[in-house]
Design a protein around this motif. Structure first.
Motif, PDB file in Angstrom:
ATOM      1  N   THR A   1       0.830  -1.193   0.000  1.00 15.08           N
ATOM      2  CA  THR A   1       0.000   0.000   0.000  1.00 15.08           C
ATOM      3  C   THR A   1       0.870   1.250   0.000  1.00 15.08           C
ATOM      4  OG1 THR A   1      -0.182  -0.175   2.395  1.00 15.08           O
ATOM      5  CG2 THR A   1      -1.989  -1.076   1.107  1.00 15.08           C
ATOM      6  N   LEU A   2       1.883   1.289   0.838  1.00 14.75           N
ATOM      7  CA  LEU A   2       2.866   2.375   0.845  1.00 14.75           C
ATOM      8  C   LEU A   2       4.171   1.796   0.311  1.00 14.75           C
ATOM      9  CD1 LEU A   2       2.094   3.879   4.362  1.00 14.75           C
ATOM     10  CD2 LEU A   2       1.485   4.845   2.151  1.00 14.75           C
ATOM     11  N   CYS A   3       4.400   1.952  -0.962  1.00 14.75           N
ATOM     12  CA  CYS A   3       5.513   1.249  -1.620  1.00 14.75           C
ATOM     13  C   CYS A   3       6.850   1.971  -1.539  1.00 14.75           C
ATOM     14  CB  CYS A   3       5.168   0.996  -3.088  1.00 14.75           C
ATOM     15  SG  CYS A   3       3.743  -0.082  -3.296  1.00 14.75           S
ATOM     16  N   GLY A   4       6.872   3.207  -1.082  1.00 15.71           N
ATOM     17  CA  GLY A   4       8.127   3.946  -1.011  1.00 15.71           C
ATOM     18  C   GLY A   4       9.156   3.272  -0.121  1.00 15.71           C
ATOM     19  N   GLY A   5       8.721   2.818   1.048  1.00 11.62           N
ATOM     20  CA  GLY A   5       9.624   2.128   1.969  1.00 11.62           C
ATOM     21  C   GLY A   5      10.129   0.815   1.392  1.00 11.62           C
ATOM     22  N   LEU A   6       9.234   0.110   0.693  1.00 13.56           N
ATOM     23  CA  LEU A   6       9.616  -1.159   0.052  1.00 13.56           C
ATOM     24  C   LEU A   6      10.657  -0.927  -1.034  1.00 13.56           C
ATOM     25  CD1 LEU A   6       8.954  -4.258  -0.345  1.00 13.56           C
ATOM     26  CD2 LEU A   6       7.384  -3.486  -2.119  1.00 13.56           C
TER      27      LEU A   6
END
Length: 182
Positions: free
Chosen positions: A63-68
């Motif tokens: 859902t929040l792909c920036g960290g991934l």
């Protein structure tokens, strides 16, 4: 004169597998350049950063792909840089470059990777979707970052130990009054 009489005293029979020169890939690897604790740390860095990268690659949705994505970049970069450093240390490339520059590069690369990997693991832990693959990647990320930072601490201790051994004797305040040959 027969060749056997000329060469007999200076040559040796086939030493056999126990004493012979190393062959194949083993002839190019030299593990003696790294102390045993640092070899273990470098191996763990390589393994854990690879496992973190693999576990992160298994994640199919976020859902929040920036960290991934940041974690993906850092884990793959950490693996590749660690692999590069190990190749330099273990192969004849080490003799072709300045050993001081290799150790200095290793020092700063290890510090940078450890710090950035720790930040990436924290960010990924804060933004993950609680899947088992993400949790495993985070655990391997934290473990890898601690191995990098532990290796950095080990290098600091080794530098201090080397500087302690190189300290010159303190200069005497009073001059020698007696002749040396007396």
């Amino acid at each position: 004169m027969e060749n056997g009489a000329v060469y007999r005293p200076t040559t040796e029979e086939d030493p056999g597998p126990a004493r012979g020169a190393r062959s194949g890939l083993a002839a190019y690897c030299n593990l003696g350049r790294l102390p045993v604790p640092q070899r273990v740390l470098k191996g763990l860095q390589l393994l854990l950063s690879l496992l973190a990268f693999i576990c992160e690659e298994v994640v199919s949705q976020c859902t929040l792909c920036g960290g991934l994505y940041f974690f993906e970049f850092v884990s793959s970069s950490a693996f590749l840089l660690c692999l590069l450093l190990l190749i330099v240390y273990l192969t004849p490339v080490y003799e072709r470059v300045d050993a001081g520059k290799v150790k200095s590069s290793d020092f700063y690369i290890t510090l940078g990777i450890g710090f950035v990997f720790l930040i990436a693991s924290i960010i990924f832990a804060a933004t993950h979707d609680h899947t088992s693959a993400e949790k495993a990647a985070i655990v391997f990320g934290f473990l890898a970052s601690f191995m990098f930072l532990g290796d950095f601490v080990f290098m600091i201790i080794e530098k201090r130990r080397e500087s302690q051994m190189r300290k010159p004797e303190p200069d005497r305040a009073e001059p020698l009054t007696e002749p040396l040959n007396a």
